[in-house]
Design an enzyme around this catalytic site. Structure first.
Site: not given
Ligand code: G3P
Length: 220
Positions: A7, A9, A91, A139, A144, A179
């Protein structure tokens, strides 16, 4: 086959030209190790990557809106036209209501986009599995960006998610994230029954992104 979903982001190191460069690195690693990697850039970078790098591209979000008067929405049809093959939905950094998740999923089905529904615990994973996405990705939000891998910090949530999905909807594949950084984190995730990982900062913020990806795939 083990799946790695990176991802991008909205990091500076994975935007625009940097996104294109990182996608090319992911393609090189995917080809060298014969491992499936999906890249998830920002919507503005999807077309350039999908049309110049031989790698699967997902969007970070998709709306349930159809075509017509929906200014500012991200439609599944536009993602498909840009070359995306799927989208993340829900998400933790773009949380949706249940009805919105269902609408986004339906919109993806209509145009043939695969889907990853992100969840935060076993209860929401159970609910997501009922909607029959291609993947669920559990998640825990608190991990995160922490660099503390979920596969070590909370193995029970991964194992519990795998068990509940296999019971409810065996056709859905389970990923885990938060993580995940090194090869042993990925190995541990696979040993817990997940079919792959969803990750971001461990690769994107690494001094050497290629070396970080090599490390990630080194134990499989
Ligand atoms: O989508 C995956 C992401 O939320 C995990 O973030 O930085 O902990 O790998 P990170």
């Amino acid at each position: 086959m083990t799946l790695i979903v990176l991802n991008f982001k909205t990091y500076q190191e994975s935007t625009g030209k940097e996104a294109l460069r990182l996608a090319s690195i992911c393609r090189d690693v995917s080809e060298e190790y014969s491992i499936k990697i999906i890249v998830v850039p920002q919507v503005a970078d999807i077309y350039a990557i999908a049309n110049s790098v031989n790698i699967s591209v997902f969007a970070q979000h998709v709306d349930g809106a159809g075509q017509g008067g929906f200014t500012g929405h991200i439609t599944a049809a536009s993602l498909k036209a840009a070359g995306a093959v799927g989208s993340i939905i829900n998400h933790s950094e773009k949380r949706l209501m249940l009805a919105e998740i269902d609408a986004s999923l339906s919109a993806c089905r209509i145009v043939g986009l695969d889907t990853i529904i992100c969840t935060n615990n076993i209860a929401t994973t159970r609910a997501a599995a009922v909607l029959k996405p291609r993947y669920v990705a559990i998640e825990p939000p608190e991990l995160i960006g922490s660099g503390i891998p979920v596969s070590k910090a909370d193995p029970e949530v991964v194992r519990g998610a795998v068990d509940i999905v296999k019971k409810i909807e065996p056709s859905v594949s389970v990923l885990c994230g938060a993580g995940i950084t090194h090869g042993e984190d990925l190995k541990a995730a696979l040993e817990l029954g997940s079919e792959g990982v969803l990750l971001a900062s461990g690769i994107i913020k690494a001094k050497n992104q290629r070396a970080a990806l090599d490390d990630l795939v080194s134990c499989i």
